[in-house]
Design a protein around this motif. Structure first.
Motif, PDB file in Angstrom:
ATOM      1  N   ILE A   1       7.548 -12.178  -6.452  1.00 18.14           N
ATOM      2  CA  ILE A   1       7.072 -11.134  -7.352  1.00 18.14           C
ATOM      3  C   ILE A   1       6.396 -10.031  -6.568  1.00 18.14           C
ATOM      4  N   ALA A   2       5.521 -10.427  -5.614  1.00 12.19           N
ATOM      5  CA  ALA A   2       4.799  -9.439  -4.809  1.00 12.19           C
ATOM      6  C   ALA A   2       5.785  -8.642  -3.973  1.00 12.19           C
ATOM      7  N   ALA A   3       5.691  -7.302  -4.077  1.00  9.84           N
ATOM      8  CA  ALA A   3       6.650  -6.444  -3.371  1.00  9.84           C
ATOM      9  C   ALA A   3       6.053  -5.937  -2.067  1.00  9.84           C
TER      10      ALA A   3
ATOM     11  N   TRP B   1      -1.628   8.922  -8.501  1.00  9.09           N
ATOM     12  CA  TRP B   1      -1.495   7.499  -8.807  1.00  9.09           C
ATOM     13  C   TRP B   1      -1.530   6.663  -7.531  1.00  9.09           C
ATOM     14  N   GLU B   2      -1.032   7.215  -6.428  1.00  2.84           N
ATOM     15  CA  GLU B   2      -1.071   6.500  -5.152  1.00  2.84           C
ATOM     16  C   GLU B   2      -2.483   6.487  -4.576  1.00  2.84           C
ATOM     17  N   GLN B   3      -3.208   7.597  -4.753  1.00  6.22           N
ATOM     18  CA  GLN B   3      -4.605   7.649  -4.324  1.00  6.22           C
ATOM     19  C   GLN B   3      -5.436   6.612  -5.082  1.00  6.22           C
TER      20      GLN B   3
ATOM     21  N   LYS C   1       0.827  -1.202   0.000  1.00  5.07           N
ATOM     22  CA  LYS C   1       0.000   0.000   0.000  1.00  5.07           C
ATOM     23  C   LYS C   1       0.868   1.262   0.000  1.00  5.07           C
ATOM     24  N   PRO C   2       0.720   2.144  -0.991  1.00 10.43           N
ATOM     25  CA  PRO C   2       1.507   3.378  -1.021  1.00 10.43           C
ATOM     26  C   PRO C   2       0.929   4.394  -0.040  1.00 10.43           C
ATOM     27  N   MET C   3       1.774   5.227   0.524  1.00  9.78           N
ATOM     28  CA  MET C   3       1.313   6.175   1.548  1.00  9.78           C
ATOM     29  C   MET C   3       1.475   7.629   1.126  1.00  9.78           C
TER      30      MET C   3
ATOM     31  N   TYR D   1      -8.603  -0.317  -1.552  1.00 13.53           N
ATOM     32  CA  TYR D   1      -8.665  -0.758  -0.157  1.00 13.53           C
ATOM     33  C   TYR D   1     -10.017  -0.438   0.480  1.00 13.53           C
ATOM     34  N   GLU D   2     -10.844   0.326  -0.192  1.00 16.25           N
ATOM     35  CA  GLU D   2     -12.174   0.659   0.321  1.00 16.25           C
ATOM     36  C   GLU D   2     -13.169  -0.478   0.111  1.00 16.25           C
TER      37      GLU D   2
END
Length: 431
Positions: A429-431, A400-402, A393-395, A408-409
């Motif tokens: 693969i999953a970061a 693009w992060e929004q 999840k980007p913070m 996640y909603e």
């Protein structure tokens, strides 16, 4: 005295010009104007901004008139003006934001298109020659006549008439046949999926002439089992068939499409050349990201999300003949992130030029996870969903992060993410 008078006159012209700009622009939505500029807003000169404002003021007038009528269709004048505005933006994008990306020259593009058209003609000729022995003489004559009319007019009604004829022949898959007429890619194999979502090889005459070899079948099965293993059968529930094809190296790795008129049933197609590393038969690095992207289309474009073959509904997102439900993922995504740029995006889609699309991305680079995401809202949500699934999840506060945090909603989408990431964890693969 004469020089002073000239100086005063020039000063008055500048003052009047600025007043005109302010008067003309005062009723316009400056936020929307700045959104149209994107990153250009930070670089362009004041006189360039003023020129763009004057053009946008006229666009804004047309748009307000259109919205007062609850109309989603651009008038001829508004479309032409938006096209001109886009040309001005592109010139300024070249001036301030261009990264000298290497695109095919016009000559190279034309040569590539000519080669593709020649290959398509050859494939269609072969297909029609096989079709001749499968249908009656009268039907064959009608089909070829209708196709000639379609090629001349590009009226899809002729394709529908062809499908109606082919529907009378149980041994021919009319849906795939029609798609092949529109885009004759090199089909390698066609499979239906049984209740356990395992592959069942099916003949696809007159499109595919010969069966795959045992070695090829083993490779195709390996790819499908990998998809099943990494995304789970629940996410594949609406898929009825699986196609292996090739449209050339480094073109489209995969795509999905709906089979019925409501988009309740789908198929997935995989380009074998772009999926497999031929030297060791391993799957390519971007394979999994692309599969998640394509499944995002199934999630966001299916019959629970939109009404197909319908007219545009004012206030809701639409594309072509698809009107999206008010509570659909794509409609909510569009209303939150795309309302200020959708008309410009549609102009760019109509122009159908990769370089122009990329310039739009450069102006809004902080809004998209990839340049391909800037193609349309439906591609944007699919690319963003793939990033949502594959990455943490980007913070940050970039748009693009929004967009990634948007998913996640929805608890059901978070569950899909967690399930796939768990299955991908062994591949790192999953970061």
């Amino acid at each position: 005295m004469k020089k002073i008078s000239i100086g005063i006159a020039m000063l008055m012209i500048v003052i009047v010009y600025q007043l005109l700009i302010n008067v003309f622009f005062i009723t316009m939505d400056e936020y929307k104007f700045n959104q149209s500029l994107g990153l250009l807003s930070e670089d362009i000169k004041p006189y360039e901004r003023d020129y763009l404002k004057l053009i946008y003021k006229r666009i804004d007038k047309f748009e307000k008139e259109r919205l007062e009528k609850n109309s989603v269709s651009l008038s001829y004048k508004e479309e032409n003006l938006r096209t001109f505005y886009n040309k001005v933006l592109n010139r300024l994008t070249d001036k301030y934001l261009s990264e000298d990306e290497a695109f095919l020259s016009e000559t190279d593009s034309q040569e590539k298109l000519a080669n593709k058209n020649s290959l398509n003609e050859s494939r269609l000729d072969n297909m029609f020659s096989r079709l001749k022995s499968m249908v009656s003489d009268n039907d064959y004559s009608d089909i070829t006549t209708l196709y000639d009319k379609y090629e001349t007019s590009e009226d899809y009604a002729y394709i529908e008439d062809i499908k109606a004829i082919i529907d009378n022949y149980e041994e021919i898959n009319s849906d795939i046949f029609v798609e092949y007429l529109l885009d004759p890619i090199d089909m390698k194999a066609y499979f239906t999926l049984n209740s356990q979502k395992n592959l069942v090889l099916e003949p696809l005459l007159p499109i595919i002439e010969s069966k795959p070899t045992p070695s090829e079948l083993e490779t195709y099965d390996k790819i499908w089992r990998e998809i099943k293993d990494k995304v789970g059968t629940n996410l594949l529930a609406s898929l009825d068939s699986f196609i292996v094809y090739s449209d050339g190296k480094d073109e489209t790795l995969a795509y999905v499409n709906y089979i019925d008129d409501k988009a309740s049933r789908w198929y997935m197609a995989i380009d074998i050349e772009d999926s497999i590393n031929m030297e060791d038969n391993s799957l390519k690095e971007d394979f999994y990201f692309t599969i998640v992207h394509e499944l995002a289309h199934v999630i966001t474009l299916n019959d629970t999300q939109a009404i197909y073959n319908s007219e545009p509904s004012f206030g809701k997102y639409f594309e072509e003949d698809i009107s999206f439900n008010e509570d659909s993922y794509l409609n909510e995504f569009y209303n939150r992130f795309w309302t200020y740029s959708i008309d410009e995006s549609r102009i760019i889609q109509n122009l159908d030029n990769e370089d122009i699309r990329y310039k739009f991305f450069l102006r809004h680079e902080n809004s998209f996870v990839t340049d391909y995401a800037a193609t349309s809202p439906s591609e944007d949500i699919a690319e963003s969903f793939a990033y949502f699934v594959i990455n943490e999840k980007p913070m940050g506060n970039e748009i693009w992060e929004q967009k990634i945090r948007f998913f996640y909603e929805f608890e059901e989408l978070v569950e899909i993410k967690n399930n796939i990431r768990k299955r991908l964890s062994s591949l790192e693969i999953a970061a």
